[in-house]
Design a protein around this motif. Sequence first.
Motif: not given
Length: 331
Positions: A197-219
């Motif tokens: 039952p191994y798993y991982a919590t993580l955050v994956c984000g993408k930062a654009s040059a204009d300061g916009n950041v998109e984030i997915c937070n998996a637990g």
Amino acid sequence: MSAAIQIAPPDLRTELINWQERLEASTKQSAEGFELSSLLREVKAAIERLGQPDSYGVCQVCHDLIGQAAMNADPLARNCLSCLTPEQLEELQEDLDRAWLVQGDLLPKQDLKFNGWEVSYAYEPAGPVSGDYCDLVSTDKGDLYFLIGDVSGKGVAASFLMGRLHAIFRSLIGEGLGVAQLVERANQVFAETTMRPYYATLVCGKASADGNVEICNAGHCPPLVLCGGAVSAIDSNGFPVGMFRQKTYTSSHVRIGKGDRLLLYTDGLSEARDSQSAEYGATRLRSLLSESHHLPAGALVGRLLEDVHTFSSGLPISDDLTVMAIEMVGH
Ligand SMILES: [Zn+2]
């Protein structure tokens, strides 16, 4: 990781049989059949010991129990640590030192500057290797992907899975997916190729040059946005990766202005303990960040580490700890 979601320890018999089947399939096709055969022999011997009372999980020298945590970390273990000879201990230590060097190679460049962003991080293992995941990937399109995560469990087994996450995300990032789809795809691959039952919590984000950041937070622990002295949290967008194969994820959008910072961390920070076993906690973390919001990314990471080590009075950390500060410094 001591995750909020509690899961039973792996059923070692099922896992060993699963290993045996995979190894048998691989030895038939692989040019490295020789090395795999000796591993296959060890797995078969372990399955045999499972069938004999007082054999599996029992030290072959002193006949004490090896312990559940040690067996989860190495389901093939035949000796408890105290029964290893000095030569075996030395060999084990050298092996772990090499593993740590290999793991260090997977870490991103320190104090990275890219397209208006500056990123610093600290990566401290609780043991010889870490189960935390930390990466930065810049793309030709000018985006900066940042990743931080925490694999369930600790030690060598967790560090293998950290390496797997690293490879999965590195190979998927080039496909130009949004972060939610990126996490969805990574979740499928991780779930299909990882022992339950191994798993991982993580955050994956993408930062654009204009300061916009998109984030997915998996637990994972919520990323914090520092804007002046104000600290706000970005909530979770879904389950940890590897838990359920068919899961969809959403993402959150934030705008990071010049001089603002984004702080990511693993629970080795927020759940650090003092000598009375009190937890470092979100309140202390937020108030420290509020006071230190003006510090450059590198100094901010340093300030946090100093505070958590002062809090735990210099006791060794009990969980892998990673902190990442991302600052919009502008162009
Ligand atoms: Zn022993």
